[in-house]
Design a protein around this motif. Structure first.
Motif, short mmCIF file in Angstrom:
data_model
loop_
_atom_site.label_atom_id
_atom_site.label_comp_id
_atom_site.label_asym_id
_atom_site.label_seq_id
_atom_site.Cartn_x
_atom_site.Cartn_y
_atom_site.Cartn_z
N LEU A 56 0.82 -1.20 0.00
CA LEU A 56 0.00 0.00 0.00
C LEU A 56 0.86 1.26 0.00
N VAL A 57 1.96 1.26 0.75
CA VAL A 57 2.77 2.46 0.93
C VAL A 57 3.57 2.82 -0.33
N PHE A 58 4.18 1.82 -0.97
CA PHE A 58 5.06 2.11 -2.12
C PHE A 58 4.34 2.84 -3.25
N PRO A 59 3.20 2.35 -3.75
CA PRO A 59 2.54 3.08 -4.84
C PRO A 59 2.03 4.46 -4.42
N LEU A 60 1.60 4.59 -3.15
CA LEU A 60 1.19 5.91 -2.67
C LEU A 60 2.35 6.89 -2.72
N LEU A 61 3.53 6.42 -2.32
CA LEU A 61 4.72 7.27 -2.34
C LEU A 61 5.09 7.67 -3.77
N GLN B 161 -10.54 -7.22 -9.37
CA GLN B 161 -10.33 -8.12 -10.50
C GLN B 161 -10.73 -7.45 -11.81
N GLY B 162 -11.86 -6.71 -11.78
CA GLY B 162 -12.27 -5.98 -12.98
C GLY B 162 -11.27 -4.89 -13.36
N PHE B 163 -10.76 -4.17 -12.36
CA PHE B 163 -9.79 -3.11 -12.63
C PHE B 163 -8.48 -3.69 -13.14
N GLU B 164 -8.08 -4.86 -12.61
CA GLU B 164 -6.87 -5.52 -13.08
C GLU B 164 -7.01 -5.91 -14.55
N ALA B 165 -8.17 -6.46 -14.91
CA ALA B 165 -8.40 -6.81 -16.32
C ALA B 165 -8.43 -5.55 -17.19
N TYR B 166 -9.00 -4.46 -16.67
CA TYR B 166 -9.06 -3.21 -17.42
C TYR B 166 -7.66 -2.68 -17.72
N VAL B 167 -6.76 -2.73 -16.73
CA VAL B 167 -5.38 -2.28 -16.95
C VAL B 167 -4.72 -3.15 -18.01
N VAL C 247 1.06 2.46 -16.33
CA VAL C 247 1.81 2.38 -15.07
C VAL C 247 1.03 3.05 -13.95
N GLN C 248 0.47 4.21 -14.22
CA GLN C 248 -0.30 4.92 -13.20
C GLN C 248 -1.52 4.13 -12.77
N LEU C 249 -2.23 3.56 -13.74
CA LEU C 249 -3.39 2.74 -13.39
C LEU C 249 -2.98 1.52 -12.57
N PHE C 250 -1.84 0.94 -12.93
CA PHE C 250 -1.34 -0.21 -12.17
C PHE C 250 -1.04 0.20 -10.73
N LEU C 251 -0.49 1.40 -10.51
CA LEU C 251 -0.21 1.87 -9.16
C LEU C 251 -1.50 2.12 -8.38
N TYR C 252 -2.53 2.64 -9.07
CA TYR C 252 -3.83 2.81 -8.41
C TYR C 252 -4.39 1.44 -8.00
N TRP C 253 -4.25 0.47 -8.91
CA TRP C 253 -4.71 -0.88 -8.59
C TRP C 253 -3.93 -1.46 -7.41
#
Length: 345
Positions: free
Chosen positions: A133-138, A282-288, A220-226
């Protein structure tokens, strides 16, 4: 002084002889117990087959056969779930474990060692969920405040290297737990294999060398949100699953070496919270994954890494969805069976 040195030497030799004798006796006794355990396991299996055969031929009354089956079930439970289980033939270590540690036997014969392995696995999951959780937020925070909306390649690659370490550690621990008798669905281990491959491939993906950096880094940004959503879900499910597993152990429905398989093993109130989060994830992962494939097809980023990562994300999302639905169906069938049994009583 000379006498003291000689005395220490003699004591060391005596201790060495005693230790060697103990190890030799232990090895002989362990070999004997292994032979007895294997023989008993084979005898129980043969006897169950004989009971089934006699029942089909009509030589045994069904009620009497059921009673015998229950007694054999208790005997088999003691053999396979008690301390004697350590002396039964172990499950195959698989290629993954052999690739990392060779042909070593990772089956622990002592229950306290097995439980320590499971507790370490749970602690590792708790620690890494927080970092997940911390790494992508940073990274996203620094992107907005320091890097003018364009992520440098090095921090992202370091994050992907950490993900590779995380999924490799989880896969190793879960394979060792399976060898030691834990009930882990194979898909969750395969999922970590796919995630390892994706993390390794994404480290070689160049994300900076282009005029429109933000367009290239959209995936990449969407992956970090996920990843942020995944970190929250991991913290919730780790807490719920641990509580649920302790309850199941107390009720006699699970063993101490079990790991609550799947992500939907909480009680009903917990499932109402977890299931929507998991399906959204799971839906967001498939969307990315689809977004990465579209980026490659329209020619914005046509590297093979983008295409491969997109396919892996879609495969993992589909596998997670199917496994989650199967777990929910299994739970519903089990609850229906329990209610049916209570209504008959």
């Amino acid at each position: 002084m000379d006498e003291e040195v000689c005395r220490m030497t003699e004591l060391s030799k005596e201790l060495q002889d005693s230790a060697a004798s103990l190890i030799s006796r232990s090895c002989n006794e362990e070999a004997s117990l292994r032979q007895r355990a294997l023989s008993l396991h084979t005898s129980i299996s043969n006897l169950r087959s004989s009971i089934s055969s006699s029942l089909k031929k009509g030589n045994l009354h069904p009620q009497h056969a059921l009673k015998l089956e229950e007694e054999l079930g208790r005997a088999r439970y003691l053999l396979t779930q008690g301390d004697a289980a350590a002396f039964l033939p172990t499950k195959s270590h698989g290629r993954f474990l052999r690739m990392f540690i060779g042909p070593l036997n990772v089956r622990a014969t002592r229950k306290d060692v097995q439980l320590k392995v499971k507790e370490e696995y749970n602690s590792f999951r708790d620690r890494t969920a927080l970092l997940f959780l911390v790494f992508p937020l940073l990274l996203l925070g620094l992107r907005s405040w320091t890097w003018d909306g364009c992520l440098p390649a090095l921090p992202v690659q370091l994050y992907q290297a950490w993900l590779l370490f995380l999924y490799t550690g989880l896969a190793l621990r879960e394979n060792i737990l399976r060898v030691n008798g834990s009930d882990i669905r194979p898909w969750w281990i395969y999922h970590h294999y796919c995630a390892m491959a994706m993390a390794l491939i994404s480290m070689t993906w160049e994300i900076e060398k282009q005029p429109d950096c933000s367009q290239k880094q959209k995936g990449v940004q969407l992956f970090l949100y996920w990843a942020i959503m995944q970190g929250v879900a991991m913290l919730l499910q780790n807490r719920y699953q641990r509580q649920r597993l302790y309850t199941r152990i107390a009720l006699g429905k699970a063993q101490r070496m079990d790991v609550v398989w799947g992500e939907t093993s909480g009680v009903d109130g917990q499932l109402w919270l977890l299931c929507p989060i998991l399906f959204i994830l799971q839906g967001f992962e498939a969307y990315v994954g689809v977004l990465l494939l579209q980026t490659a097809l329209v020619g914005v980023v046509s590297e093979w890494q983008v295409i491969t990562c997109g396919i892996l994300l879609i495969v993992m999302a589909a596998g997670n969805f199917v496994n989650t639905v199967q777990t929910l169906l299994t739970k519903s069938r089990f609850k229906a069976k329990m209610k049916k049994g209570k209504s008959k009583d």
